[in-house]
Design an enzyme around this catalytic site. Structure first.
Site, PDB file in Angstrom:
ATOM      1  N   HIS A 455      48.799  59.415  27.549  1.00  0.00           N
ATOM      2  CA  HIS A 455      48.293  59.482  28.944  1.00  0.00           C
ATOM      3  C   HIS A 455      48.099  60.711  29.812  1.00  0.00           C
ATOM      4  O   HIS A 455      47.114  60.838  30.618  1.00  0.00           O
ATOM      5  CB  HIS A 455      49.962  58.765  29.889  1.00  0.00           C
ATOM      6  CG  HIS A 455      50.035  57.327  29.559  1.00  0.00           C
ATOM      7  ND1 HIS A 455      51.133  56.702  29.602  1.00  0.00           N
ATOM      8  CD2 HIS A 455      49.138  56.357  28.922  1.00  0.00           C
ATOM      9  CE1 HIS A 455      51.110  55.622  29.260  1.00  0.00           C
ATOM     10  NE2 HIS A 455      49.668  55.395  28.860  1.00  0.00           N
ATOM     11  N   ARG A 562      39.328  41.628  47.885  1.00  0.00           N
ATOM     12  CA  ARG A 562      40.026  40.373  47.463  1.00  0.00           C
ATOM     13  C   ARG A 562      41.520  40.675  48.231  1.00  0.00           C
ATOM     14  O   ARG A 562      42.094  41.368  48.090  1.00  0.00           O
ATOM     15  CB  ARG A 562      40.375  40.906  45.932  1.00  0.00           C
ATOM     16  CG  ARG A 562      39.050  41.051  45.091  1.00  0.00           C
ATOM     17  CD  ARG A 562      39.262  40.942  43.835  1.00  0.00           C
ATOM     18  NE  ARG A 562      38.205  41.534  42.870  1.00  0.00           N
ATOM     19  CZ  ARG A 562      37.715  42.544  42.666  1.00  0.00           C
ATOM     20  NH1 ARG A 562      38.358  43.500  43.027  1.00  0.00           N
ATOM     21  NH2 ARG A 562      36.790  42.701  41.680  1.00  0.00           N
ATOM     22  N   ARG A 598      36.693  38.587  51.594  1.00  0.00           N
ATOM     23  CA  ARG A 598      36.508  37.228  51.251  1.00  0.00           C
ATOM     24  C   ARG A 598      38.030  36.788  51.391  1.00  0.00           C
ATOM     25  O   ARG A 598      39.029  37.282  51.148  1.00  0.00           O
ATOM     26  CB  ARG A 598      36.569  37.536  49.478  1.00  0.00           C
ATOM     27  CG  ARG A 598      36.466  36.063  48.920  1.00  0.00           C
ATOM     28  CD  ARG A 598      36.270  36.275  47.488  1.00  0.00           C
ATOM     29  NE  ARG A 598      37.382  36.576  46.533  1.00  0.00           N
ATOM     30  CZ  ARG A 598      37.458  36.858  45.367  1.00  0.00           C
ATOM     31  NH1 ARG A 598      36.541  36.741  44.594  1.00  0.00           N
ATOM     32  NH2 ARG A 598      38.536  37.445  44.806  1.00  0.00           N
ATOM     33  N   GLU A 698      28.987  30.769  43.450  1.00  0.00           N
ATOM     34  CA  GLU A 698      29.508  31.172  42.041  1.00  0.00           C
ATOM     35  C   GLU A 698      29.548  29.650  41.572  1.00  0.00           C
ATOM     36  O   GLU A 698      30.417  29.387  40.357  1.00  0.00           O
ATOM     37  CB  GLU A 698      30.767  31.665  42.364  1.00  0.00           C
ATOM     38  CG  GLU A 698      31.912  31.051  43.491  1.00  0.00           C
ATOM     39  CD  GLU A 698      32.885  31.890  43.691  1.00  0.00           C
ATOM     40  OE1 GLU A 698      33.522  32.696  42.969  1.00  0.00           O
ATOM     41  OE2 GLU A 698      33.387  31.754  44.663  1.00  0.00           O
ATOM     42  N   ASN A 721      30.770  36.159  37.663  1.00  0.00           N
ATOM     43  CA  ASN A 721      31.928  36.029  36.855  1.00  0.00           C
ATOM     44  C   ASN A 721      32.295  34.403  36.566  1.00  0.00           C
ATOM     45  O   ASN A 721      32.269  33.950  35.669  1.00  0.00           O
ATOM     46  CB  ASN A 721      33.292  36.837  37.189  1.00  0.00           C
ATOM     47  CG  ASN A 721      33.142  38.256  37.470  1.00  0.00           C
ATOM     48  OD1 ASN A 721      31.941  38.772  36.828  1.00  0.00           O
ATOM     49  ND2 ASN A 721      33.890  38.989  37.798  1.00  0.00           N
ATOM     50  N   ASP A 722      32.480  33.931  37.719  1.00  0.00           N
ATOM     51  CA  ASP A 722      32.559  32.321  37.798  1.00  0.00           C
ATOM     52  C   ASP A 722      31.422  31.702  37.812  1.00  0.00           C
ATOM     53  O   ASP A 722      31.104  30.708  37.170  1.00  0.00           O
ATOM     54  CB  ASP A 722      33.139  32.045  39.217  1.00  0.00           C
ATOM     55  CG  ASP A 722      34.770  32.199  39.285  1.00  0.00           C
ATOM     56  OD1 ASP A 722      35.343  31.890  38.228  1.00  0.00           O
ATOM     57  OD2 ASP A 722      35.407  32.348  40.270  1.00  0.00           O
ATOM     58  N   ARG A 732      36.081  31.226  30.922  1.00  0.00           N
ATOM     59  CA  ARG A 732      36.265  32.538  30.409  1.00  0.00           C
ATOM     60  C   ARG A 732      37.364  33.117  29.884  1.00  0.00           C
ATOM     61  O   ARG A 732      37.301  34.215  29.240  1.00  0.00           O
ATOM     62  CB  ARG A 732      35.436  33.353  31.606  1.00  0.00           C
ATOM     63  CG  ARG A 732      36.266  33.240  32.871  1.00  0.00           C
ATOM     64  CD  ARG A 732      35.339  34.316  34.077  1.00  0.00           C
ATOM     65  NE  ARG A 732      35.892  34.065  35.188  1.00  0.00           N
ATOM     66  CZ  ARG A 732      36.714  34.749  35.978  1.00  0.00           C
ATOM     67  NH1 ARG A 732      37.111  35.730  35.327  1.00  0.00           N
ATOM     68  NH2 ARG A 732      36.919  34.340  37.210  1.00  0.00           N
ATOM     69  N   CYS A 769      28.214  40.677  43.632  1.00  0.00           N
ATOM     70  CA  CYS A 769      29.415  41.127  43.578  1.00  0.00           C
ATOM     71  C   CYS A 769      30.214  41.090  42.008  1.00  0.00           C
ATOM     72  O   CYS A 769      31.448  41.474  41.961  1.00  0.00           O
ATOM     73  CB  CYS A 769      30.622  40.790  44.581  1.00  0.00           C
ATOM     74  SG  CYS A 769      30.844  39.162  44.691  1.00  0.00           S
TER      75      CYS A 769
END
Length: 833
Positions: A455, A562, A598, A698, A721-722, A732, A769
């Site tokens: 780390h 988000r 959103r 989406e 993504n969706d 996914r 996005c």
């Protein structure tokens, strides 16, 4: 006499004033006490305000420490948020206390007035209920509230549920994923255990960071997770999503070089070989850094309750120190911050705490010895693992263990004071040591221990400090001030390098610095193509810390906030004031840059456990998620919209609706939005009357009717993504078909093209996005398809902006046309190479 200051944070101003008055009478105004309570709302005055808390802290700030006592709910959240407005130096001296508000304040005030230090004041506050409990005859009031130990071995029974999952991420269940696992499991009431079937381990508690980490779960290992309780199914679903999503880790990142050294033989005079841990060239005098060894003596104690209180107070201070490091680490990145998230979980590990408590109560030994024994026991369990990567995680445990011991002994934190550019030479550095380094003064690190996967190495790479680890121990004999050179890319180090070596390294360093400087300059300039087309580059964020990183990296605003993080951080829905405080805080940092919020996007892979309807969805991605969830819960949606609208006053906010599939959904949302706006007007609460409304594109349905949707809203934002999983009809999160959910599939690219064309025809702007925007290889296609805006994770902003400035729109459009004609995602990538 040193005086500690107090801050009282309460929903009720009357309560706070009364508590302060009582405390002042008890200490004759010898202790500065400020209050931050209530909100300026005549009809609903109950609430808390982070800015109020910040102002209260600064009004009574003391270098000896400020203790903040809170009541419940948003008071804690507001207090934590207020810390972010303080400087790192101030933040390190402010302590949030979990003691009861009234009794804790009185006890703390008396202790502070007596001139006690911050640890003693905290201990008094934490034990404030002792006298009352004694008077009432309550037994065992000194004992901490810990969960009973679960016997190892499999759990079962009629009500138990279980799942078997295979670990897919490259480094397995190491500290950061283990921390996510524990944090997720801890949100549920069910008793959850996990065992590594591949290694044949016994079942361990899911709320113990150490027990989870020492399962030794690596890539390909199968876990058995068992849950018993009312929310068992929800808990297993959440843990499954975490594991299937690889704990959010992207294994495509370049893996750090880790050279195995069998024997260190200098290639030339003064040259040593080591492990290349962080790239870059450093040439500077050596400064030795040695940690002060902590020596403890075990002795018997009569009053075990006092020893336990000493330990609890020291752990509280340790948590505050780690939170200060965590806040700093968030500026470096989520992965770096997760290191100290794991440190906090070490301090909250119920198995570790129970072990310490037993040592104190059964053996009657002092807290220092009990703590060391418990830490050593866990460290030994790490050392016995066959996996060297997991063995290295003992450094984190030693780091946090040493921190608590230092506080117990009353020692000040060791600071590495370097005032001129130097190379730090030491045996090893802890993650805490490394995170505190100033890259302008510490320009290189050389150690005799460590690895590229530690780390400390991760943090050094993020800070941009060249590092060579694992060199021969004889280097420690080099005197302070000796000239040293490092090449963090090759893993070489030189003592008193020859002029020829210096010349080569200096040229390489200058080339490296020029490239880095150019990237930094570019990050804060507009992203404009070579033929003059400006492209807005924004950031996707999930916290206040994220927005700070985004702005530092050159983001021109936030393209996606988000809001789910507000709903997952607690056990109940966040209130309007809590949400408002967060949105206003982010908007303040943005300084009128755009902030696209959103609306709540839960469901699918993100269920809210405390809103369990009792109905299990066979296909949650096709179920009640996004806008569907909000429309089914109109009161929740109204509260959400009220907070967003109120935050829009004087700020550059936009609202974005997720998971749209029909005109009816948009219109229904607009009706509720209009209702909320009407209520705010009646209440004479200001908001931006011209705030833009947009939607996420989406789903294939949204693409198909994009021309109709464009007449209802002011902008589109494509969520690849969706969109990819819905277009390609694949989950996914299912590893067997996840490769199909690729935004470069020709079908997905054509969906993006169709959406852009519909937006342009309606004269509204369109952004993207999805994660694909962070892949600079793909940038020409996205520009060529006609997107106006790209929003990526904060760490990718600078590289994306730099890539945009290398392109012309003519080139980008040509590459997009070629990509649209390909027959697979693979062939699209080949066409770009």
């Amino acid at each position: 006499m040193s005086i500690i200051s107090l801050v009282i944070v309460s929903h009720s101003q009357q309560l706070a004033v009364g508590v302060r008055e009582l405390a002042v009478q008890m200490v004759d105004e010898r202790v500065p006490i400020a209050i931050a309570a209530g909100i300026e709302d005549s009809e609903n005055p109950l609430g808390t305000d982070a800015m109020q808390v910040y102002q209260a802290i600064t009004s009574v700030f003391s270098d000896h420490g400020v203790l903040v006592l809170m009541d419940l709910g948003s008071a804690v959240m507001s207090a934590e948020m207020a810390l972010e407005f303080l400087s790192p130096e101030q933040r390190a001296k402010v302590y949030l206390c979990s003691a009861p508000l009234v009794e804790g304040t009185l006890a703390a005030a008396v202790s502070a007035a007596a001139g006690n230090n911050i640890q003693e004041v905290i201990a008094e506050a934490q034990g404030a209920l002792s006298a009352k409990a004694t008077m009432l005859g309550v037994k065992d009031h000194f004992k901490p509230h810990t969960c009973p130990l679960v016997q190892t071995g499999s759990v079962g029974g009629e009500n138990s549920q279980e799942i078997r999952l295979t670990i897919k991420n490259r480094l397995g269940l190491h500290a950061r994923p283990a921390a996510q696992f524990v944090a997720t499991a801890s949100r549920y009431k069910s008793q959850i255990q996990v065992q590594n079937l591949t290694r044949g381990t016994a079942a361990v508690r899911s709320d113990s960071i150490n027990q989870v980490a020492t399962l030794g779960a690596r890539q390909g290992h199968e876990l058995l997770i068992t849950a018993i309780g009312t929310d068992a199914q929800a808990a297993l679903t959440a843990l499954k999503a975490l594991i299937v999503n690889n704990f959010g880790e992207n294994d495509s990142f370049a893996k750090p070089q880790n050279v195995t050294i069998e024997e260190v033989i200098p290639a030339t005079e003064g040259e040593l070989l080591g492990i290349a841990a962080s790239p870059g060239i450093a040439i500077a005098p050596v400064v030795h850094y040695e940690t002060v060894p902590i020596c403890i003596t075990q002795h018997n104690v009569e009053n075990v309750e006092i020893e336990l209180q000493r330990l609890q107070a020291s752990m509280q201070v340790a948590k505050q120190e780690v939170r200060a490091l965590l806040s700093h680490a968030y500026l470096l990145g989520d992965a770096e911050a997760a290191i100290f998230d794991a440190h906090l979980l070490f301090l909250e590990d119920p198995v570790l705490l129970e072990s310490v408590r037993k040592q104190i109560f059964e053996k009657h030994i002092n807290a220092e010895a009990a703590w060391q024994a418990a830490v050593d026991e866990v460290a030994n369990s790490y050392d016995q693992l066959e996996d060297t990567y997991l063995q290295e995680r003992v450094a984190d445990l030693v780091d946090i263990g040493g921190r608590v011991l230092r506080i117990l002994l009353g020692n000040a934190p060791a600071n590495l004071e370097i005032t001129t550019p130097s190379i730090v030479l030491t045996t090893d550095l802890t993650p805490s040591d490394t995170a505190r380094l100033d890259p302008t003064q510490v320009i290189g690190i050389c150690t005799t221990l460590g690895s590229a996967t530690s780390h400390s190495a991760i943090i050094a790479r993020t800070l941009g400090i060249p590092a060579v680890l694992g060199v021969d121990a004889k280097i420690l004999k080099v005197e302070n001030g000796t000239l040293m050179a490092l090449d963090g890319e090759s893993g070489k180090a030189w003592i008193n390098p020859a002029a020829e070596i210096l010349g080569i390294l200096e040229a390489k360093r200058q080339a490296w610095q020029s490239a880095q400087e150019e990237a930094r300059k570019q990050a804060h300039k507009p992203a404009i193509t070579l033929d003059g087309r400006p492209i807005t580059v924004l950031a996707n964020i999930s916290s206040i810390a994220d927005v700070k990183v985004a702005i530092a990296n050159g983001a021109e605003g936030v393209g996606l906030l988000r809001t789910e993080f507000l709903y997952f951080d607690g056990d109940s829905l966040p209130g309007e004031e809590e949400q408002l405080t967060v949105y206003q805080s982010i908007a303040k940092i943005l300084e009128n840059r755009p902030l696209i919020i959103r609306t709540l996007d839960v469901g699918g892979d993100k269920p809210l456990a405390y809103m369990n309807t009792g109905m299990t969805e066979a296909n949650p991605f096709l179920g009640v998620r996004g806008i569907r969830f909000c429309l089914e819960n109109p009161q929740l949606f109204k509260t959400h919209l009220r907070a967003i609208l109120r935050a829009s006053a004087g700020n550059n906010l936009k609202i974005m609706l997720p998971m749209i599939t029909s005109l009816a959904e948009v219109r229904a949302a607009k009706v509720i939005l209009a209702q909320v706006q009407g209520e705010l007007r009646q209440e004479e609460i200001p908001f931006d009357e011209n705030m833009q409304l947009g939607i996420m594109i989406e789903t294939p349905a949204a693409v198909a009717i994009a021309d109709q949707l464009a007449k209802e809203v002011q902008f589109f934002s494509i969520g690849t993504n969706d969109l990819s999983q819905y277009v390609m009809a694949c989950d996914r999160n299912n590893p067997r078909v996840a490769n199909l959910a690729d935004a470069l599939q020709p079908a997905v690219l054509r969906m993006i093209q169709q959406t852009v064309q519909a937006a342009q025809a309606a004269n509204i702007w369109v952004g993207l996005c999805g994660e694909v925007a962070a892949e600079t290889l793909i940038t020409p296609i996205l520009l060529g398809l006609g997107l106006d805006e790209l929003s990526v994770n904060p760490q990718s902003v600078a590289t994306l902006k730099q890539e945009i400035t290398k392109l012309t729109m003519t080139q980008a459009q040509a590459m997009a046309l070629v990509a649209l004609k390909q027959d697979s995602a693979t062939s699209v990538r080949i066409s770009l190479s």
